[in-house]
Write a protein that holds these residues in place. Structure first.
Motif, short mmCIF file in Angstrom:
data_model
loop_
_atom_site.label_atom_id
_atom_site.label_comp_id
_atom_site.label_asym_id
_atom_site.label_seq_id
_atom_site.Cartn_x
_atom_site.Cartn_y
_atom_site.Cartn_z
N ALA A 110 11.51 6.42 10.78
CA ALA A 110 11.99 6.32 12.16
C ALA A 110 10.84 6.09 13.14
N LEU A 111 9.70 6.72 12.89
CA LEU A 111 8.54 6.58 13.77
C LEU A 111 7.84 5.24 13.58
N GLY A 112 8.07 4.60 12.44
CA GLY A 112 7.41 3.33 12.17
C GLY A 112 6.11 3.48 11.43
N SER A 113 5.88 4.64 10.82
CA SER A 113 4.65 4.87 10.06
C SER A 113 4.69 4.18 8.70
N VAL A 114 5.89 4.07 8.10
CA VAL A 114 6.04 3.41 6.80
C VAL A 114 7.26 2.48 6.84
N ASP A 115 7.27 1.52 5.92
CA ASP A 115 8.42 0.63 5.80
C ASP A 115 9.54 1.30 5.02
N GLN A 116 9.17 2.01 3.97
CA GLN A 116 10.12 2.75 3.14
C GLN A 116 9.50 4.08 2.77
N ALA A 117 10.36 5.07 2.51
CA ALA A 117 9.85 6.38 2.11
C ALA A 117 10.84 7.02 1.14
N SER A 118 10.32 7.83 0.23
CA SER A 118 11.16 8.44 -0.79
C SER A 118 10.50 9.71 -1.29
N GLY B 265 -9.87 14.53 11.42
CA GLY B 265 -8.81 15.50 11.59
C GLY B 265 -8.71 16.04 13.00
N ILE B 266 -7.52 16.54 13.33
CA ILE B 266 -7.30 17.26 14.58
C ILE B 266 -6.59 18.56 14.25
N THR B 267 -6.43 19.43 15.22
CA THR B 267 -5.83 20.74 14.96
C THR B 267 -4.38 20.63 14.52
N ASP B 268 -3.62 19.72 15.12
CA ASP B 268 -2.21 19.57 14.78
C ASP B 268 -2.05 18.96 13.40
N SER B 269 -0.91 19.23 12.78
CA SER B 269 -0.65 18.69 11.45
C SER B 269 0.78 18.18 11.38
N GLY B 270 1.09 17.49 10.27
CA GLY B 270 2.44 16.99 10.07
C GLY B 270 2.63 15.57 10.57
N ILE B 271 3.71 14.94 10.15
CA ILE B 271 3.99 13.55 10.53
C ILE B 271 4.13 13.40 12.04
N GLU B 272 4.58 14.44 12.72
CA GLU B 272 4.73 14.37 14.19
C GLU B 272 3.39 14.21 14.90
N ALA B 273 2.31 14.69 14.24
CA ALA B 273 0.98 14.61 14.85
C ALA B 273 0.30 13.26 14.60
N ILE C 17 0.85 -1.19 0.00
CA ILE C 17 0.00 0.00 0.00
C ILE C 17 0.89 1.24 0.00
N GLY C 18 0.60 2.15 -0.92
CA GLY C 18 1.34 3.40 -1.00
C GLY C 18 0.59 4.54 -0.34
N ILE C 19 1.34 5.45 0.25
CA ILE C 19 0.76 6.66 0.82
C ILE C 19 1.52 7.85 0.25
N LEU C 20 0.82 8.67 -0.50
CA LEU C 20 1.41 9.87 -1.10
C LEU C 20 1.03 11.06 -0.23
N GLY C 21 1.98 11.56 0.54
CA GLY C 21 1.70 12.63 1.48
C GLY C 21 1.74 12.10 2.91
N LEU C 22 2.79 12.41 3.64
CA LEU C 22 3.00 11.83 4.97
C LEU C 22 2.79 12.86 6.06
N GLY C 23 1.57 13.39 6.12
CA GLY C 23 1.21 14.29 7.20
C GLY C 23 0.42 13.56 8.26
N LEU C 24 -0.49 14.28 8.91
CA LEU C 24 -1.31 13.69 9.97
C LEU C 24 -2.07 12.45 9.49
N ILE C 25 -2.86 12.62 8.41
CA ILE C 25 -3.70 11.52 7.94
C ILE C 25 -2.86 10.41 7.32
N GLY C 26 -1.93 10.78 6.43
CA GLY C 26 -1.09 9.77 5.80
C GLY C 26 -0.25 9.00 6.80
N GLY C 27 0.34 9.72 7.75
CA GLY C 27 1.15 9.07 8.77
C GLY C 27 0.33 8.15 9.66
N SER C 28 -0.86 8.59 10.02
CA SER C 28 -1.74 7.77 10.87
C SER C 28 -2.21 6.53 10.12
#
Length: 279
Positions: free
Chosen positions: A41-49, A116-124, A3-14
């Motif tokens: 590093a967070l373990g959200s994806v196996d590989q990223a590019s 959604g939540i107020t925070d954004s980005g892969i950290e959220a 499964i691919g995820i294009l865009g690794l922010g809040l939703i994509g990362g989650s």
């Protein structure tokens, strides 16, 4: 499943967290190398590019970019995909996206997780973001049934509640319960900071508690998202804003004319209606 995820922010990362926990192999693509590194590093994806060619082996791709990038990023991405790859998106506006992509890809299923939540980005990003939340799918008459079934299966595995509707119905509905609140909340904050007495303003800031926190939360969110809601759902949002202004004028008139009984009836009616929207 790949499964691919294009865009690794809040939703994509989650999404990545939950899909990996189910044993899927998750490949992420982002515009920033730092985001790719964090997602791995967070373990959200196996590989990223940064390179979309990473998605060539995927069976399903979730487009989780900002609304304005969904169509152009899709147009770039399809050069790398198998014709049978299922593509879906998570944009909060559906009609313009479905209209643009469906003629190009019969395995495209429009989607919108209401999580959604107020925070954004892969950290959220965090696990179980979608559990118990509505997840809208907006396939049209040309969408392959097999693609719909695949996306439904994945969404159910996230613990979300699936709803189907037409893209235009979705956009009108979310203009009321998602896009209008952002504008109203922003207006509330703007009205408060327009207080000209600095002592009163400072006191109001110190006294603000749960009522202000609840009603101002979405107005303090990502401004880019708010602009895109307005830009891509303009007509539905304008209709909602006009009706809101009409209701606000009604309340203003009742208070000006000291019609306290009528005001109480109005507040009683809205109090009874609220549980129909929020548990």
């Amino acid at each position: 499943m790949n499964i691919g995820i294009l865009g690794l922010g809040l939703i994509g990362g989650s999404l990545g967290f939950d899909l990996r926990s189910q044993g899927h192999h998750v490949l992420g693509v982002s515009r920033r190398e730092s985001t790719c590194q964090k997602a791995v590093a967070l373990g959200s994806v196996d590989q990223a590019s940064l390179d979309m060619s990473l998605l060539a082996t995927t069976e399903v791709v979730f487009i989780c970019t900002p609304i304005a990038l969904i169509v152009p990023q899709f147009e770039q991405m399809i050069a790398y995909l198998s014709p049978t790859t299922v593509v879906t998106d998570v944009g909060s506006v559906k009609a313009p996206i479905v209209k643009a992509i469906s003629p190009l890809w019969d395995h495209f299923v429009g989607g919108h997780p209401m999580a959604g939540i107020t925070d954004s980005g892969i950290e959220a990003a965090h696990r179980h973001l979608f559990v118990g939340k509505p997840y809208v799918l907006t396939p049209d008459a040309t969408t392959a049934t097999a693609a719909i079934n695949v996306v439904e299966e994945i969404v159910r595995s996230l613990g979300a509640n699936i709803y189907h509707c037409q893209p235009e119905q979705h956009d009108r509905a979310v203009s009321w319960i998602s896009h209008l609140p952002v504008m109203v909340s922003s207006s509330l904050i703007a009205a408060c900071i327009s207080e000209t007495d600095p002592d009163v303003l400072q006191l109001a800031q110190k006294l603000a508690s749960s009522g202000f926190r609840d009603t101002s939360r979405v107005g303090g969110g990502n401004p880019e998202l708010g602009v895109m809601m307005a830009q891509y759902n303009r007509q539905a949002l304008l209709r909602s804003l006009q009706q809101y202004r009409h209701n606000l004028d009604e309340l203003t008139n009742l208070i000006e004319q000291e019609k306290w009984t009528d005001l109480e009836e109005k507040l009683t009616a809205t109090g009874k209606a609220r549980p129909d929207f929020v548990e």
